[in-house]
Design an enzyme around this catalytic site. Sequence first.
Site, PDB file in Angstrom:
ATOM      1  N   MET A  23       0.699  -1.070  -0.066  1.00  0.00           N
ATOM      2  CA  MET A  23       0.179   0.048  -0.057  1.00  0.00           C
ATOM      3  C   MET A  23       0.896   1.229  -0.055  1.00  0.00           C
ATOM      4  O   MET A  23       1.939   1.261   0.452  1.00  0.00           O
ATOM      5  CB  MET A  23      -0.939   0.039   1.285  1.00  0.00           C
ATOM      6  CG  MET A  23      -2.103  -1.024   1.058  1.00  0.00           C
ATOM      7  SD  MET A  23      -3.103  -0.866   2.391  1.00  0.00           S
ATOM      8  CE  MET A  23      -4.185   0.283   2.153  1.00  0.00           C
ATOM      9  N   PHE A  24       0.489   2.193  -0.612  1.00  0.00           N
ATOM     10  CA  PHE A  24       1.045   3.489  -0.669  1.00  0.00           C
ATOM     11  C   PHE A  24       2.283   3.790  -1.547  1.00  0.00           C
ATOM     12  O   PHE A  24       3.384   4.450  -1.355  1.00  0.00           O
ATOM     13  CB  PHE A  24       1.282   4.070   0.727  1.00  0.00           C
ATOM     14  CG  PHE A  24       0.398   4.001   1.711  1.00  0.00           C
ATOM     15  CD1 PHE A  24      -1.103   4.816   1.431  1.00  0.00           C
ATOM     16  CD2 PHE A  24       0.176   3.171   2.670  1.00  0.00           C
ATOM     17  CE1 PHE A  24      -2.112   4.608   2.298  1.00  0.00           C
ATOM     18  CE2 PHE A  24      -0.867   3.131   3.567  1.00  0.00           C
ATOM     19  CZ  PHE A  24      -1.919   3.779   3.391  1.00  0.00           C
ATOM     20  N   GLU A  94      -6.832  -2.837  -8.060  1.00  0.00           N
ATOM     21  CA  GLU A  94      -7.034  -3.457  -6.694  1.00  0.00           C
ATOM     22  C   GLU A  94      -7.451  -4.933  -7.203  1.00  0.00           C
ATOM     23  O   GLU A  94      -8.373  -5.711  -6.772  1.00  0.00           O
ATOM     24  CB  GLU A  94      -8.125  -2.944  -6.116  1.00  0.00           C
ATOM     25  CG  GLU A  94      -7.875  -1.629  -5.748  1.00  0.00           C
ATOM     26  CD  GLU A  94      -6.937  -1.016  -4.531  1.00  0.00           C
ATOM     27  OE1 GLU A  94      -6.557  -2.317  -4.311  1.00  0.00           O
ATOM     28  OE2 GLU A  94      -6.499  -0.103  -4.433  1.00  0.00           O
ATOM     29  N   GLN A  96      -6.061  -7.603  -6.432  1.00  0.00           N
ATOM     30  CA  GLN A  96      -6.139  -8.577  -5.261  1.00  0.00           C
ATOM     31  C   GLN A  96      -7.556  -9.075  -4.700  1.00  0.00           C
ATOM     32  O   GLN A  96      -7.608 -10.126  -4.110  1.00  0.00           O
ATOM     33  CB  GLN A  96      -5.147  -8.191  -4.205  1.00  0.00           C
ATOM     34  CG  GLN A  96      -5.690  -7.031  -3.243  1.00  0.00           C
ATOM     35  CD  GLN A  96      -5.669  -5.795  -4.010  1.00  0.00           C
ATOM     36  OE1 GLN A  96      -5.041  -5.497  -4.900  1.00  0.00           O
ATOM     37  NE2 GLN A  96      -6.118  -4.615  -2.965  1.00  0.00           N
TER      38      GLN A  96
END
Length: 192
Positions: A23-24, A94, A96
Amino acid sequence: MFLESAINPSHRRGWIEIICGSMFSGKTEELIRRLNRARIAKQRVEIFKPSIDTRYDETNVVSHNENSITSTPVQASSQILIYANNVDVVGIDEAQFFDDELVSVCNKLAGSGIRVIVAGLDMDFTGKPFGPIPDLMATAEYVTKVHAICMQCGNLAHYSHRKTADEKLVMLGETESYEPLCRECFTKARGK
């Protein structure tokens, strides 16, 4: 590095590109950049995201620094095949959160001459491979792993550490719930 030039319609070749990381780390930002370049090259582009991802917008794909691109939310990866008509490039964010059939869907699209660009987390909050991303990485022609900055020590981060006690696999959240960590800081934070 990537074949971003216009596709010759008489000799179309498809392929799969994966953008993965914690993330990020800029995954969605890179996805949007590549899709915008395809549009500049006059390619027909369609973007998809899982319908459960409503953090920033119900329909648009939005990066953490608020860049956005119009997308089509879908509940199952098989729906992508229904909506991806007459396109040169398909973007998926996204990834996943999609079912395991996403691997087959992406391979069908690439096999039909479409450039497929997929962005998603490669590991869950426990550091284990996440959803269909590992299998997609194995079949993709191009894999880009992007890194965030460790919020504890400032080194490169590639783990998404969950700061809350919630143990369910899928939990949408931002900086209040997650922070990127390097291997050493992640191991300390997980108490291993």
